[in-house]
Motif scaffolding. Structure first.
Motif, PDB file in Angstrom:
ATOM      1  N   ALA A 173       0.825  -1.212   0.000  1.00 24.42           N
ATOM      2  CA  ALA A 173       0.000   0.000   0.000  1.00 24.42           C
ATOM      3  C   ALA A 173       0.855   1.256   0.000  1.00 24.42           C
ATOM      4  CB  ALA A 173      -0.936  -0.007   1.211  1.00 24.42           C
ATOM      5  N   LYS A 174       1.969   1.206   0.763  1.00 20.75           N
ATOM      6  CA  LYS A 174       2.832   2.406   0.855  1.00 20.75           C
ATOM      7  C   LYS A 174       3.471   2.703  -0.492  1.00 20.75           C
ATOM      8  CE  LYS A 174       4.334   2.252   5.643  1.00 20.75           C
ATOM      9  NZ  LYS A 174       5.194   1.242   6.225  1.00 20.75           N
ATOM     10  N   GLU A 175       3.846   1.638  -1.180  1.00 15.03           N
ATOM     11  CA  GLU A 175       4.487   1.816  -2.486  1.00 15.03           C
ATOM     12  C   GLU A 175       3.522   2.490  -3.481  1.00 15.03           C
ATOM     13  OE1 GLU A 175       8.196  -0.601  -3.770  1.00 15.03           O
ATOM     14  OE2 GLU A 175       6.395  -1.839  -3.917  1.00 15.03           O
ATOM     15  N   VAL A 176       2.270   2.037  -3.444  1.00 10.26           N
ATOM     16  CA  VAL A 176       1.269   2.620  -4.350  1.00 10.26           C
ATOM     17  C   VAL A 176       1.082   4.103  -4.024  1.00 10.26           C
ATOM     18  CG1 VAL A 176      -1.164   2.571  -5.061  1.00 10.26           C
ATOM     19  CG2 VAL A 176       0.074   0.426  -4.720  1.00 10.26           C
ATOM     20  N   ALA A 177       0.971   4.407  -2.738  1.00 10.08           N
ATOM     21  CA  ALA A 177       0.748   5.804  -2.334  1.00 10.08           C
ATOM     22  C   ALA A 177       1.946   6.666  -2.746  1.00 10.08           C
ATOM     23  CB  ALA A 177       0.527   5.874  -0.827  1.00 10.08           C
ATOM     24  N   ALA A 178       3.162   6.138  -2.555  1.00 19.05           N
ATOM     25  CA  ALA A 178       4.360   6.916  -2.901  1.00 19.05           C
ATOM     26  C   ALA A 178       4.413   7.167  -4.407  1.00 19.05           C
ATOM     27  CB  ALA A 178       5.610   6.159  -2.442  1.00 19.05           C
ATOM     28  N   LEU A 179       4.056   6.156  -5.183  1.00 19.63           N
ATOM     29  CA  LEU A 179       4.091   6.320  -6.642  1.00 19.63           C
ATOM     30  C   LEU A 179       3.026   7.308  -7.111  1.00 19.63           C
ATOM     31  CD1 LEU A 179       4.762   2.630  -7.719  1.00 19.63           C
ATOM     32  CD2 LEU A 179       6.256   4.587  -8.152  1.00 19.63           C
ATOM     33  N   GLN A 180       1.871   7.259  -6.451  1.00 18.51           N
ATOM     34  CA  GLN A 180       0.807   8.202  -6.831  1.00 18.51           C
ATOM     35  C   GLN A 180       1.274   9.628  -6.590  1.00 18.51           C
ATOM     36  OE1 GLN A 180      -2.310   6.353  -4.539  1.00 18.51           O
ATOM     37  NE2 GLN A 180      -3.466   5.779  -6.375  1.00 18.51           N
ATOM     38  N   ALA A 206       3.900  -3.730  -9.439  1.00 21.04           N
ATOM     39  CA  ALA A 206       3.984  -3.649  -7.974  1.00 21.04           C
ATOM     40  C   ALA A 206       3.255  -4.844  -7.379  1.00 21.04           C
ATOM     41  CB  ALA A 206       3.367  -2.331  -7.505  1.00 21.04           C
ATOM     42  N   LEU A 207       3.886  -6.017  -7.500  1.00 27.21           N
ATOM     43  CA  LEU A 207       3.215  -7.232  -7.043  1.00 27.21           C
ATOM     44  C   LEU A 207       3.884  -7.782  -5.791  1.00 27.21           C
ATOM     45  CD1 LEU A 207       2.742  -9.073 -10.467  1.00 27.21           C
ATOM     46  CD2 LEU A 207       1.058  -7.690  -9.236  1.00 27.21           C
ATOM     47  N   SER A 208       3.082  -8.410  -4.953  1.00 28.79           N
ATOM     48  CA  SER A 208       3.628  -9.133  -3.799  1.00 28.79           C
ATOM     49  C   SER A 208       4.086 -10.509  -4.297  1.00 28.79           C
ATOM     50  CB  SER A 208       2.526  -9.312  -2.757  1.00 28.79           C
ATOM     51  OG  SER A 208       1.512 -10.120  -3.322  1.00 28.79           O
ATOM     52  N   ALA A 209       4.720 -11.287  -3.410  1.00 27.89           N
ATOM     53  CA  ALA A 209       5.187 -12.612  -3.816  1.00 27.89           C
ATOM     54  C   ALA A 209       3.994 -13.479  -4.241  1.00 27.89           C
ATOM     55  CB  ALA A 209       5.959 -13.262  -2.671  1.00 27.89           C
ATOM     56  N   LEU A 235      10.934   0.413  -7.913  1.00 24.76           N
ATOM     57  CA  LEU A 235       9.818   1.366  -7.990  1.00 24.76           C
ATOM     58  C   LEU A 235      10.142   2.683  -7.286  1.00 24.76           C
ATOM     59  CD1 LEU A 235       6.897  -1.178  -7.612  1.00 24.76           C
ATOM     60  CD2 LEU A 235       7.380   0.230  -9.608  1.00 24.76           C
ATOM     61  N   GLY A 236      11.422   2.992  -7.176  1.00 22.25           N
ATOM     62  CA  GLY A 236      11.849   4.232  -6.519  1.00 22.25           C
ATOM     63  C   GLY A 236      11.717   5.441  -7.439  1.00 22.25           C
ATOM     64  N   ALA A 237      12.354   6.537  -7.018  1.00 26.16           N
ATOM     65  CA  ALA A 237      12.191   7.823  -7.705  1.00 26.16           C
ATOM     66  C   ALA A 237      12.598   7.752  -9.183  1.00 26.16           C
ATOM     67  CB  ALA A 237      13.020   8.877  -6.979  1.00 26.16           C
ATOM     68  N   LYS A 238      13.639   6.959  -9.475  1.00 23.68           N
ATOM     69  CA  LYS A 238      14.153   6.895 -10.851  1.00 23.68           C
ATOM     70  C   LYS A 238      13.071   6.420 -11.838  1.00 23.68           C
ATOM     71  CE  LYS A 238      17.963   4.837 -13.438  1.00 23.68           C
ATOM     72  NZ  LYS A 238      18.890   3.726 -13.459  1.00 23.68           N
ATOM     73  N   PHE A 239      12.210   5.533 -11.333  1.00 27.47           N
ATOM     74  CA  PHE A 239      11.171   4.972 -12.214  1.00 27.47           C
ATOM     75  C   PHE A 239      10.282   6.081 -12.788  1.00 27.47           C
ATOM     76  CE2 PHE A 239       6.699   3.216 -12.177  1.00 27.47           C
ATOM     77  CZ  PHE A 239       6.763   2.760 -13.481  1.00 27.47           C
ATOM     78  N   ILE A 240       9.768   6.917 -11.909  1.00 29.51           N
ATOM     79  CA  ILE A 240       8.870   7.986 -12.399  1.00 29.51           C
ATOM     80  C   ILE A 240       9.669   8.996 -13.222  1.00 29.51           C
ATOM     81  CG2 ILE A 240       7.295   9.847 -11.693  1.00 29.51           C
ATOM     82  CD1 ILE A 240       6.053   7.158 -11.141  1.00 29.51           C
ATOM     83  N   GLN A 241      10.895   9.292 -12.776  1.00 29.34           N
ATOM     84  CA  GLN A 241      11.708  10.277 -13.529  1.00 29.34           C
ATOM     85  C   GLN A 241      11.949   9.831 -14.970  1.00 29.34           C
ATOM     86  OE1 GLN A 241      15.282  10.572 -11.221  1.00 29.34           O
ATOM     87  NE2 GLN A 241      14.195  11.619  -9.570  1.00 29.34           N
ATOM     88  N   GLN A 242      12.113   8.523 -15.169  1.00 26.62           N
ATOM     89  CA  GLN A 242      12.457   8.016 -16.507  1.00 26.62           C
ATOM     90  C   GLN A 242      11.244   7.648 -17.350  1.00 26.62           C
ATOM     91  OE1 GLN A 242      15.002   4.644 -16.553  1.00 26.62           O
ATOM     92  NE2 GLN A 242      16.832   5.795 -16.042  1.00 26.62           N
ATOM     93  N   ALA A 243      10.041   7.895 -16.810  1.00 30.77           N
ATOM     94  CA  ALA A 243       8.844   7.362 -17.468  1.00 30.77           C
ATOM     95  C   ALA A 243       8.673   7.837 -18.910  1.00 30.77           C
ATOM     96  CB  ALA A 243       7.602   7.710 -16.650  1.00 30.77           C
TER      97      ALA A 243
END
Ligand code: HDD
Length: 704
Positions: free
Chosen positions: A573-580, A628-631, A681-689
């Motif tokens: 959930a935190k990852e989704v919120a951060a990406l949003q 953004a998948l869990s195991a 899924l860190g900052a670089k991902f959105i920067q390079q989109a």
């Protein structure tokens, strides 16, 4: 007197709008399916009591002829369609404004070019060329880029394309070009595709098309979005200032979002996933307030400059590289309002290159001159009447008046006795009607004409068909050159006639022997001799500004990107919120994709709705993808072909991929190998989109 007053009022309304930028758009009075009280009525205003049942002789009896509500409704429905455009039938459009940066009074007296900061309302229609109105948005095709400026001195239409040159030099050849390009006459296919015998037969026989063919086979004809392509007026036009002095001009539209294209395999898959991909993209961007923007650029030059060029500026198969003649940015075009009604606006809009305002004039480009006739003529066939200019989308927003009268579908009610000019029935401007305006009216530039015989002849200065084709091809980045070679191989592989293939390749030997060799190898045929060239090509200085990849406008920011994030039950959930949050900061749109749209249970127990279901949202519709998948989510999606394809296509289309650690098995199954464009899924991902990673391409496909 009353007429004069009304005219004055209209004029002062126009005055009030100057420079404010507000209320630029005149709203069309809405005509809904009901009267003022909300009642459904017939076209005669009769209230309809029952819109579910025809009038019958008894509950199971025959229908009665007197049922006028039924007859009117069906009659109107039967006539809803009008002929589609012979070319550019498939289009998408929006309203907006043009804002001038600086006064251009030094070069043009056009009213819209006088006052810095002033806004002029516009309507812009983008289109493909070959397909019908219901065809898909992403074929390999030139895109139309037509702009109607509703200026205070009348309408100016800049009817251009997203490519700065054209296939032919003379308008007389246009019907032949289009017949050859569209579906073949006997079999009715292929639609919206140039990969067939008749097109390449014509092209092989018309070496003047070679430069445009290089552009058509390049990534330019696969724009990612209508908002990530350039626009060009193509021809040389003239600007004329208040002193009557003329300056040649070439018009350019530079997208603020940068240039971005799709890869052929991606374009083909988008056509299946969302045939309306670009129309939807334009509409939703404007709906969410991400207003598409372009800058208007001018290349200004005089006769002396033109005479020094090794090609003719009247030849529409030639461009002037920016490196030789820099582009002056003079204003911006912003699209900020969607159409209210597709038919009334996008379909009925009628552009015409002959619509110019005082201060803008034509050149003697023989393609332009032919166009000046064609557009007015075609509108009569398409819109059915010479009064199509009265349709709200086509009518000028400044007052207009003349003695043209009557005709089918006349909606104006001109008053007064005099319908001719001159007349002496009233004082000028009153009952006698409108009069000429020698000082403010349109006057053609008084170009001195040569004393030469009337003849059908192509000037010698138009004879070099290969030098600029070579200039374009050699200016491209290596990846783009490979795309051109592969596109020609693809198209010619669809050509069944061997002599046609061979003739085209023989022409291309003149452009670049290495290119021709690559194509011949890709087709599995021997390299033919170069075709005889009227003029041998010369090596012009290369123009890196013509590239998309590594070019000055290549899209590299994430602004405006649409990112698809694959989630499923158990996603962090935190990852989704951060990406949003990160996407919002980067002005990008994050769309959640899940196996079920209704509800996804995240790691913290909260439930979230997805924006799209996995099967209906393949990665081709996104600029970049996140996984953004869990195991456990990964395990269940390993059996889902759509999930594997999601990652595989994103990798194959050289997109940025961000993935959680737990998603690694899915990446492995999809053949995603580590590289610069594959991140967590860190900052670089959105920067390079917004970036594509073309270094990856040789790993995923064999290019010619
Ligand atoms: Fe054309 C439509 C652009 C050459 C004849 N053209 C049309 C549209 C665009 C262009 C963008 C669609 C306008 C809209 O959205 O409604 N055409 C071009 C460019 C050309 C060009 C950039 C070359 C530089 N065209 C051209 C020639 C002829 C035409 C040489 C005929 C001699 N074009 C037409 C047309 C269309 C048209 C048949 C079809 C629908 C319409 O006009 O309104 O008149």
């Amino acid at each position: 007197m009353a007429q004069q007053k009304a005219k004055k009022n209209a004029a002062s309304k126009i005055e009030d709008r100057r420079g404010t930028g507000d209320e630029l758009h005149q709203q069309v009075p809405s005509q809904g399916p009901h009267d003022a009280q909300g009642h459904l009525t017939t076209n005669q205003g009769i209230r309809v009591a029952d819109n579910q049942n025809q009038l019958k002789a008894g509950p199971r009896g025959p229908v009665l002829l007197e049922d006028f509500a039924l007859r009117e409704k069906i009659f109107h429905f039967d006539h809803e369609r009008i002929p589609e455009r012979i070319v550019h039938a498939r289009g998408s459009a929006a309203h907006g404004y043009f804002e001038l940066y600086e006064s251009l009074a030094d070069v043009s007296r056009a009213d819209l070019f006088q006052r810095a900061g002033e806004k002029t309302p516009v309507f812009v229609r983008f289109s493909t060329v070959a397909g019908g109105a219901g065809s898909v948005d992403t074929p390999r095709d030139v895109r139309g880029f037509a702009v109607k400026f509703y200026t205070q001195e009348g309408n100016w239409d800049l009817v251009g394309n997203n490519i700065p040159v054209f296939f032919i030099q003379d308008a007389l050849k246009f019907p032949d070009l289009i017949h050859a390009a569209k579906m073949e006459a006997d079999r009715g296919y292929p639609q919206s595709a140039t990969a067939h015998d008749t097109f390449w037969d014509f092209i092989g026989l018309m070496p003047e098309a070679t430069h445009m063919i290089m552009w058509a086979m390049s990534d330019r004809t696969l724009p990612r979005s209508l908002t990530t392509m350039e626009g060009f007026g193509v021809h040389t036009f003239r600007l004329v200032n208040a002193k009557g002095q003329s300056t040649f001009v070439k018009f350019h539209w530079k997208p603020k979002a940068g240039l971005a294209s799709t890869i052929w395999d991606e374009a083909v898959k988008i056509a299946g996933a969302d045939p309306d991909f670009q129309r939807r993209d334009l509409f939703t961007r404007i709906e969410r307030g991400d207003f598409p923007e372009w800058e208007l650029g001018l290349q200004l030059f005089d006769e002396a400059f033109a005479s020094k060029l090794p090609y003719d500026v009247l030849d529409p198969t030639k461009l002037i590289p920016e490196e030789i003649l820099p582009i002056r940015k003079v204003g911006r075009l912003v699209l900020d309002r969607n159409v209210d009604n597709f038919f009334a606006e996008t379909e009925q809009v009628a552009f015409c290159p002959a619509n110019v305002v005082p201060g803008i004039d034509f050149s003697n480009d023989p393609l332009l001159q032919g166009r000046l006739f064609s557009y007015l003529d075609t509108q009569k066939s398409r819109l059915g009447t010479a009064n199509f200019h009265q349709l709200p989308i086509n009518a000028p927003k400044c007052p207009y008046a003349n003695f043209q009268r009557d005709g089918m579908m006349q909606t104006a009610v001109p008053k007064g006795r005099a319908n001719y000019e001159p007349n002496s029935l009233g004082v000028a401007g009153e009952a006698g009607g409108p009069r000429e305006c020698p000082t403010t009216g349109f006057t053609s530039y008084a170009e001195p004409l040569a004393d030469e015989p009337k003849q059908r002849i192509r000037p010698e200065s138009f004879a070099d068909h290969y030098s600029q084709a070579r200039l374009f091809y050699r200016s491209l980045a290596a990846a783009e050159q490979a795309h051109v070679a592969s596109a020609v191989v693809f198209e010619l592989s669809k050509v069944t006639l061997e002599h046609v293939r061979s003739r085209v390749v023989a022409n291309l030997v003149n452009v670049d022997p290495d290119l021709a060799q690559r194509i011949a190898a890709g087709l599995g045929m021997p390299l033919p001799e170069a075709s005889p060239a009227q003029v041998l090509p010369i090596d012009l200085e290369l123009s890196p500004a013509l590239r998309i990849i590594e070019g000055p406008l290549e899209k590299d920011s994430s602004k405006g990107c649409v990112i698809g994030l694959l989630i499923s039950d158990g996603t962090d959930a935190k990852e989704v919120a951060a990406l949003q949050k990160a996407a919002q900061k980067a002005c990008a749109t994050l769309m959640l994709v899940a196996p079920k749209v209704g509800s996804v249970k995240l790691s913290d127990g909260s439930a979230i709705q997805a924006d799209a279901q996995l099967a209906g949202a393949p990665s081709v519709i996104f600029d970049a993808v996140g996984i953004a998948l869990s195991a456990s989510g990964t395990q269940s999606l390993l059996k889902e072909a759509a999930a594997i394809q999601f990652a595989m296509d994103a990798f194959g289309h050289c997109k940025t991929i961000g993935a959680s650690q737990a998603a690694q098995p899915l990446l492995d199954k999809a053949g995603v190998e580590p590289d610069d464009g594959v991140t967590d899924l860190g900052a670089k991902f959105i920067q390079q989109a917004g970036q594509r990673h073309f270094d990856r391409e040789p790993k995923v496909r064999t290019l010619a």
